[in-house]
Design an enzyme around this catalytic site. Structure first.
Site, PDB file in Angstrom:
ATOM      1  N   ASP A  30       1.015  -1.102  -0.076  1.00 48.10           N
ATOM      2  CA  ASP A  30       0.009  -0.068   0.067  1.00 48.10           C
ATOM      3  C   ASP A  30       0.846   1.199  -0.049  1.00 48.10           C
ATOM      4  O   ASP A  30       1.907   1.279   0.437  1.00 48.10           O
ATOM      5  CB  ASP A  30      -0.973  -0.056   1.155  1.00 48.10           C
ATOM      6  CG  ASP A  30      -2.053   1.020   1.271  1.00 48.10           C
ATOM      7  OD1 ASP A  30      -2.386   1.554   0.029  1.00 48.10           O
ATOM      8  OD2 ASP A  30      -2.841   1.032   2.029  1.00 48.10           O
ATOM      9  N   GLY A  31       0.304   2.268  -0.719  1.00 52.14           N
ATOM     10  CA  GLY A  31       0.846   3.614  -0.435  1.00 52.14           C
ATOM     11  C   GLY A  31       1.626   4.002  -1.844  1.00 52.14           C
ATOM     12  O   GLY A  31       2.383   5.181  -1.835  1.00 52.14           O
ATOM     13  N   ASN A  81     -10.659  -2.767  -6.188  1.00 57.82           N
ATOM     14  CA  ASN A  81      -9.704  -1.877  -6.908  1.00 57.82           C
ATOM     15  C   ASN A  81     -10.471  -1.696  -8.417  1.00 57.82           C
ATOM     16  O   ASN A  81     -10.117  -0.572  -9.002  1.00 57.82           O
ATOM     17  CB  ASN A  81      -8.520  -2.183  -7.246  1.00 57.82           C
ATOM     18  CG  ASN A  81      -7.456  -2.385  -6.175  1.00 57.82           C
ATOM     19  OD1 ASN A  81      -6.735  -2.874  -5.640  1.00 57.82           O
ATOM     20  ND2 ASN A  81      -7.924  -1.270  -5.143  1.00 57.82           N
ATOM     21  N   TRP A  82     -11.275  -2.706  -8.783  1.00 52.29           N
ATOM     22  CA  TRP A  82     -12.060  -2.518 -10.171  1.00 52.29           C
ATOM     23  C   TRP A  82     -12.945  -1.007 -10.135  1.00 52.29           C
ATOM     24  O   TRP A  82     -13.090  -0.443 -11.172  1.00 52.29           O
ATOM     25  CB  TRP A  82     -13.114  -3.567 -10.483  1.00 52.29           C
ATOM     26  CG  TRP A  82     -12.331  -4.693 -10.760  1.00 52.29           C
ATOM     27  CD1 TRP A  82     -12.530  -5.957 -10.079  1.00 52.29           C
ATOM     28  CD2 TRP A  82     -11.685  -5.120 -12.113  1.00 52.29           C
ATOM     29  NE1 TRP A  82     -11.953  -6.949 -10.930  1.00 52.29           N
ATOM     30  CE2 TRP A  82     -11.309  -6.499 -11.890  1.00 52.29           C
ATOM     31  CE3 TRP A  82     -11.449  -4.482 -13.126  1.00 52.29           C
ATOM     32  CZ2 TRP A  82     -10.353  -7.175 -12.839  1.00 52.29           C
ATOM     33  CZ3 TRP A  82     -10.492  -5.083 -14.233  1.00 52.29           C
ATOM     34  CH2 TRP A  82      -9.915  -6.418 -13.755  1.00 52.29           C
ATOM     35  N   ARG A 134       2.079  -4.759   5.915  1.00 51.99           N
ATOM     36  CA  ARG A 134       1.262  -4.218   5.143  1.00 51.99           C
ATOM     37  C   ARG A 134       1.959  -2.931   5.213  1.00 51.99           C
ATOM     38  O   ARG A 134       2.365  -2.449   6.473  1.00 51.99           O
ATOM     39  CB  ARG A 134      -0.362  -3.989   5.974  1.00 51.99           C
ATOM     40  CG  ARG A 134      -0.975  -2.762   4.885  1.00 51.99           C
ATOM     41  CD  ARG A 134      -2.272  -2.603   5.379  1.00 51.99           C
ATOM     42  NE  ARG A 134      -3.082  -1.610   4.396  1.00 51.99           N
ATOM     43  CZ  ARG A 134      -4.262  -1.744   3.890  1.00 51.99           C
ATOM     44  NH1 ARG A 134      -5.039  -2.913   4.332  1.00 51.99           N
ATOM     45  NH2 ARG A 134      -4.720  -1.040   2.967  1.00 51.99           N
ATOM     46  N   ARG A 173      -5.167  -2.293   8.705  1.00 49.04           N
ATOM     47  CA  ARG A 173      -6.384  -3.246   8.339  1.00 49.04           C
ATOM     48  C   ARG A 173      -5.799  -4.387   7.376  1.00 49.04           C
ATOM     49  O   ARG A 173      -4.996  -3.977   6.802  1.00 49.04           O
ATOM     50  CB  ARG A 173      -7.530  -2.181   7.686  1.00 49.04           C
ATOM     51  CG  ARG A 173      -7.138  -1.313   6.565  1.00 49.04           C
ATOM     52  CD  ARG A 173      -8.291  -0.753   5.995  1.00 49.04           C
ATOM     53  NE  ARG A 173      -7.796   0.277   5.049  1.00 49.04           N
ATOM     54  CZ  ARG A 173      -7.623   1.706   5.331  1.00 49.04           C
ATOM     55  NH1 ARG A 173      -7.817   2.248   6.369  1.00 49.04           N
ATOM     56  NH2 ARG A 173      -7.298   2.438   4.195  1.00 49.04           N
ATOM     57  N   SER A 200      -8.174  -5.448   4.657  1.00 48.68           N
ATOM     58  CA  SER A 200      -8.773  -4.985   3.437  1.00 48.68           C
ATOM     59  C   SER A 200      -9.188  -6.311   2.620  1.00 48.68           C
ATOM     60  O   SER A 200      -8.861  -6.446   1.496  1.00 48.68           O
ATOM     61  CB  SER A 200      -7.951  -4.314   2.593  1.00 48.68           C
ATOM     62  OG  SER A 200      -7.720  -2.846   3.321  1.00 48.68           O
TER      63      SER A 200
HETATM   64  C1  FPP Z   1      -1.841   0.456  -3.187  1.00 45.38           C
HETATM   65  O1  FPP Z   1      -1.330   1.640  -3.515  1.00 45.38           O
HETATM   66  C2  FPP Z   1      -1.253  -0.371  -4.536  1.00 45.38           C
HETATM   67  C3  FPP Z   1      -2.136  -0.946  -5.461  1.00 45.38           C
HETATM   68  C4  FPP Z   1      -3.458  -0.777  -5.389  1.00 45.38           C
HETATM   69  C5  FPP Z   1      -1.532  -1.433  -6.495  1.00 45.38           C
HETATM   70  C6  FPP Z   1      -0.316  -2.311  -6.349  1.00 45.38           C
HETATM   71  C7  FPP Z   1       0.171  -2.923  -7.462  1.00 45.38           C
HETATM   72  C8  FPP Z   1       1.508  -2.842  -7.846  1.00 45.38           C
HETATM   73  C9  FPP Z   1       2.533  -2.505  -6.779  1.00 45.38           C
HETATM   74  C10 FPP Z   1       1.779  -3.494  -8.999  1.00 45.38           C
HETATM   75  C11 FPP Z   1       1.569  -5.130  -9.054  1.00 45.38           C
HETATM   76  C12 FPP Z   1       2.524  -5.786  -9.985  1.00 45.38           C
HETATM   77  C13 FPP Z   1       2.698  -6.914  -9.695  1.00 45.38           C
HETATM   78  C14 FPP Z   1       3.568  -7.444 -10.904  1.00 45.38           C
HETATM   79  C15 FPP Z   1       2.708  -7.641  -8.596  1.00 45.38           C
HETATM   80  P1  FPP Z   1      -2.586   2.868  -3.337  1.00 45.38           P
HETATM   81  O2  FPP Z   1      -2.640   3.255  -4.831  1.00 45.38           O
HETATM   82  O3  FPP Z   1      -3.780   2.316  -2.758  1.00 45.38           O
HETATM   83  O4  FPP Z   1      -1.825   3.989  -2.571  1.00 45.38           O
HETATM   84  P2  FPP Z   1      -2.503   5.043  -1.817  1.00 45.38           P
HETATM   85  O5  FPP Z   1      -3.297   4.337  -0.537  1.00 45.38           O
HETATM   86  O6  FPP Z   1      -1.285   5.817  -1.325  1.00 45.38           O
HETATM   87  O7  FPP Z   1      -3.487   5.901  -2.696  1.00 45.38           O
END
Ligand code: FPP
Length: 231
Positions: free
Chosen positions: A13-14, A61-62, A175, A181, A183
């Site tokens: 996350d992040g 995430n969709w 995490r 959490r 999730s």
């Molecule tokens: C959470 O950050 C991250 C995701 C929803 C996507 C994670 C996916 C990748 C790192 C790519 C995966 C690829 C492979 C090959 C395994 P966020 O966007 O929710 O961050 P935020 O909470 O800071 O907005």
């Protein structure tokens, strides 16, 4: 001290906050996130971890903006195509969990090609959760078990119908980004998993941080519901 965890699961996350804090578009955070995926996969492999499960894309995430969903799918395909040979060379077997049918065809193909290419790899299993939601997984498993004639539903009779069949439960769940959490991730499988939360944003998660998480895990007493004296 516990031995090194056999199975580590990570909620990465992040990425979005990393991008914002660097004045860059969200997708650049995901791009940096993929670099961390590669580094941590290789580090876990070198450390002797047997299973690494990464939460890359949840069912929920969709509902993100279409542009971001498309970009994430594109990055995933790019990663699989560019790193397939490296996974083979390092002995990393690639598999996925989640609702595979919902993924775009181009992603399905990249996944299938990578699964085939790495099918005989023996050093570490990399399991990527894609279009994954634990509640849906449990419901699918139950439905499948009932349709297959299972009469007596128990943890043991249901387990073969979960996406994670054959995979031991995670020993350690990490995490990143300070959120406390789970999730909808591996709800069934984390019943006795040790948790490790860090403020570090996923793109900044490094080998040193992985080692710190493992060190914390190694010092925990895992009682699985028993008393210390019984161990
Ligand atoms: C959470 O950050 C991250 C995701 C929803 C996507 C994670 C996916 C990748 C790192 C790519 C995966 C690829 C492979 C090959 C395994 P966020 O966007 O929710 O961050 P935020 O909470 O800071 O907005």
């Amino acid at each position: 001290m516990n031995p090194i965890p056999k199975h580590i699961a990570i909620i990465m996350d992040g990425n979005g906050r990393w991008a914002v804090s660097h004045g860059r578009p969200r997708i650049e955070g995901h791009r940096k996130g993929i670099e961390a995926v590669e580094n941590i996969t290789m580090a876990a492999n070198d450390l002797g971890v047997s299973y690494l499960t990464l939460y890359a894309f949840s069912e929920e995430n969709w509902d993100r903006p279409l542009e971001e969903v498309k970009a994430l799918m594109g990055l995933l395909v790019e990663f699989l195509e560019l790193k397939r040979q490296k996974l083979v060379d390092k002995g990393v077997k690639f598999t996925t969990i989640g609702d595979f049918d919902r993924l775009p065809d181009v992603v399905k193909k990249a996944i299938d090609d990578t699964k085939k290419a790495t099918a005989n790899c023996k050093k570490m299993n990399l399991i990527v959760a894609l279009s994954y939601g634990a509640r849906a997984e449990i419901c699918r498993a139950l439905q499948h078990a009932i349709e297959s004639g299972v009469k007596n539903v128990t943890p043991e009779t249901l387990a073969p119908y979960l996406d994670t069949v054959g995979i031991p439960d995670p020993d350690l769940l990490i995490r990143t980004s300070g959120e406390l959490r789970v999730s909808n991730f591996l709800l069934w499988q984390i019943a006795y998993t040790e948790f490790y939360f860090t403020e570090t944003l996923w793109p900044d998660f490094s080998l040193a941080q992985l080692e710190q998480a493992i060190e914390s895990y190694r010092q925990r007493e895992r009682r699985f519901g028993k008393t210390s004296e019984q161990l």
